[in-house]
Design a protein around this motif. Structure first.
Motif, PDB file in Angstrom:
ATOM      1  N   GLU A 115      -5.863   0.492   2.389  1.00 39.01           N
ATOM      2  CA  GLU A 115      -5.528   1.127   3.659  1.00 39.01           C
ATOM      3  C   GLU A 115      -6.420   2.346   3.843  1.00 39.01           C
ATOM      4  O   GLU A 115      -6.357   3.287   3.047  1.00 39.01           O
ATOM      5  CB  GLU A 115      -4.059   1.568   3.674  1.00 39.01           C
ATOM      6  CG  GLU A 115      -3.677   2.328   4.946  1.00 39.01           C
ATOM      7  CD  GLU A 115      -2.312   2.981   4.859  1.00 39.01           C
ATOM      8  OE1 GLU A 115      -1.922   3.650   5.841  1.00 39.01           O
ATOM      9  OE2 GLU A 115      -1.647   2.851   3.808  1.00 39.01           O
ATOM     10  N   SER A 170      -5.815  -4.526  -2.040  1.00 39.76           N
ATOM     11  CA  SER A 170      -5.062  -4.141  -0.846  1.00 39.76           C
ATOM     12  C   SER A 170      -5.456  -2.709  -0.508  1.00 39.76           C
ATOM     13  O   SER A 170      -5.156  -1.785  -1.269  1.00 39.76           O
ATOM     14  CB  SER A 170      -3.560  -4.236  -1.100  1.00 39.76           C
ATOM     15  OG  SER A 170      -2.842  -3.795   0.028  1.00 39.76           O
ATOM     16  N   ASN A 221      -9.617  -6.892   2.034  1.00 45.31           N
ATOM     17  CA  ASN A 221      -8.188  -7.072   2.262  1.00 45.31           C
ATOM     18  C   ASN A 221      -7.846  -8.526   2.539  1.00 45.31           C
ATOM     19  O   ASN A 221      -6.829  -9.052   2.081  1.00 45.31           O
ATOM     20  CB  ASN A 221      -7.743  -6.221   3.469  1.00 45.31           C
ATOM     21  CG  ASN A 221      -7.208  -4.861   3.044  1.00 45.31           C
ATOM     22  OD1 ASN A 221      -6.675  -4.713   1.955  1.00 45.31           O
ATOM     23  ND2 ASN A 221      -7.351  -3.873   3.897  1.00 45.31           N
ATOM     24  N   THR A 281      -0.724  -3.230  -5.484  1.00 42.67           N
ATOM     25  CA  THR A 281      -0.493  -1.894  -4.935  1.00 42.67           C
ATOM     26  C   THR A 281      -1.556  -1.568  -3.894  1.00 42.67           C
ATOM     27  O   THR A 281      -2.745  -1.779  -4.119  1.00 42.67           O
ATOM     28  CB  THR A 281      -0.546  -0.834  -6.050  1.00 42.67           C
ATOM     29  OG1 THR A 281       0.436  -1.160  -7.041  1.00 42.67           O
ATOM     30  CG2 THR A 281      -0.270   0.551  -5.491  1.00 42.67           C
ATOM     31  N   THR A 282      -1.110  -1.084  -2.748  1.00 50.55           N
ATOM     32  CA  THR A 282      -2.055  -0.705  -1.702  1.00 50.55           C
ATOM     33  C   THR A 282      -2.770   0.583  -2.083  1.00 50.55           C
ATOM     34  O   THR A 282      -2.132   1.568  -2.473  1.00 50.55           O
ATOM     35  CB  THR A 282      -1.328  -0.510  -0.362  1.00 50.55           C
ATOM     36  OG1 THR A 282      -0.737  -1.747   0.028  1.00 50.55           O
ATOM     37  CG2 THR A 282      -2.306  -0.053   0.722  1.00 50.55           C
ATOM     38  N   GLN A 283      -4.093   0.575  -2.003  1.00 51.81           N
ATOM     39  CA  GLN A 283      -4.912   1.739  -2.315  1.00 51.81           C
ATOM     40  C   GLN A 283      -5.243   2.496  -1.031  1.00 51.81           C
ATOM     41  O   GLN A 283      -5.833   1.939  -0.110  1.00 51.81           O
ATOM     42  CB  GLN A 283      -6.205   1.306  -3.013  1.00 51.81           C
ATOM     43  CG  GLN A 283      -6.000   0.506  -4.283  1.00 51.81           C
ATOM     44  CD  GLN A 283      -5.249   1.282  -5.348  1.00 51.81           C
ATOM     45  OE1 GLN A 283      -5.442   2.479  -5.519  1.00 51.81           O
ATOM     46  NE2 GLN A 283      -4.391   0.586  -6.077  1.00 51.81           N
ATOM     47  N   LYS A 284      -4.818   3.740  -0.974  1.00 55.18           N
ATOM     48  CA  LYS A 284      -5.119   4.578   0.188  1.00 55.18           C
ATOM     49  C   LYS A 284      -6.521   5.163   0.008  1.00 55.18           C
ATOM     50  O   LYS A 284      -6.789   5.839  -0.992  1.00 55.18           O
ATOM     51  CB  LYS A 284      -4.085   5.694   0.329  1.00 55.18           C
ATOM     52  CG  LYS A 284      -2.683   5.192   0.624  1.00 55.18           C
ATOM     53  CD  LYS A 284      -1.732   6.332   0.953  1.00 55.18           C
ATOM     54  CE  LYS A 284      -1.509   7.237  -0.248  1.00 55.18           C
ATOM     55  NZ  LYS A 284      -0.538   8.308   0.058  1.00 55.18           N
TER      56      LYS A 284
END
Length: 223
Positions: free
Chosen positions: A36, A34, A28, A3-6
């Motif tokens: 952003e 992951s 990354n 899961t991309t972590q904002k």
């Protein structure tokens, strides 16, 4: 699938923010995280605006900003019901700074001097809803906790506050109404009012606000 972590970066030094971006980009490419970066902020107003706009999973927060301190940021995030995690990256190594940050809602604390070594592990733990406490930070936190607990105990003893009165005072400082305090403590509203009358007498105040301010000054409760 990862899961991309904002992530929102909060620091008033542009060079530090750039260096942090570089480090996060390295994770990354070379690690399983992951990430952003959804924005950068240097003030309380910017933090709240970007948090509402992007709803980051994680905020990397410096405690000392030019326009406001990081504790105010943590409190402000609570007020807008931010549900993500805050990881403090600070040059402050004093026990009281660590304690205040964790008490205000931080999920972890890193000394900037240890950033490169500890940041990856810290992010990994915090996004899993764990608290990140390297040994040097934990020692400072518990030293201050022990000293403060002793100070609070002496203050309560001096004022002759009962354990129940301390509980009522705690919830009062959290902004709870008499009805809410009664529900939390499983007592009647009349009982809460009686405790408040006793608390006001012992603190020599005449209102809820005065009681909260006096209790904070004495170190009995926290802001």
């Amino acid at each position: 699938m990862t899961t991309t972590q904002k992530v929102l970066i909060v620091d008033d030094e542009q060079r530090f923010r750039q260096g942090l971006r570089t480090l996060l980009n390295f994770y990354n490419v070379n690690a399983s995280l992951s990430i952003e970066v959804v924005g950068e902020a240097a003030s309380l107003e910017q933090v709240l605006k970007l948090t509402i706009q992007h709803n980051p999973n994680l905020i990397l927060l410096d405690l000392e900003l030019v326009s406001s301190d990081g504790i105010s940021v943590l409190i402000g995030l609570k007020e807008i019901s931010y549900a993500g995690k805050v990881l403090v990256l600070s040059a402050h190594q004093e026990d009281n700074w660590i304690y205040r940050a964790m008490q205000a809602g931080a999920a972890g604390y890193i000394f900037k001097s240890r950033l490169v070594i500890q940041l990856y592990e810290a992010i990994d733990k915090v996004i899993k809803s764990e608290v990140y406490f390297p040994a040097e930070v934990a020692n400072g936190f518990f030293r201050h906790f022990q000293a403060k607990s002793e100070s609070d105990f002496k203050a309560c003893q001096k004022l002759h506050l009962t354990e129940r009165e301390q509980e009522v005072l705690y919830w009062l400082a959290q902004g709870a109404s008499n009805e809410e305090i009664a529900k939390k403590l499983y007592v009647t509203v009349a009982t809460v009012k009686a405790h408040l009358t006793s608390i006001f007498e012992k603190l020599k105040v005449t209102s809820r606000t005065q009681a909260i301010v006096t209790a904070i000054k004495l170190g009995i409760v926290q802001a």
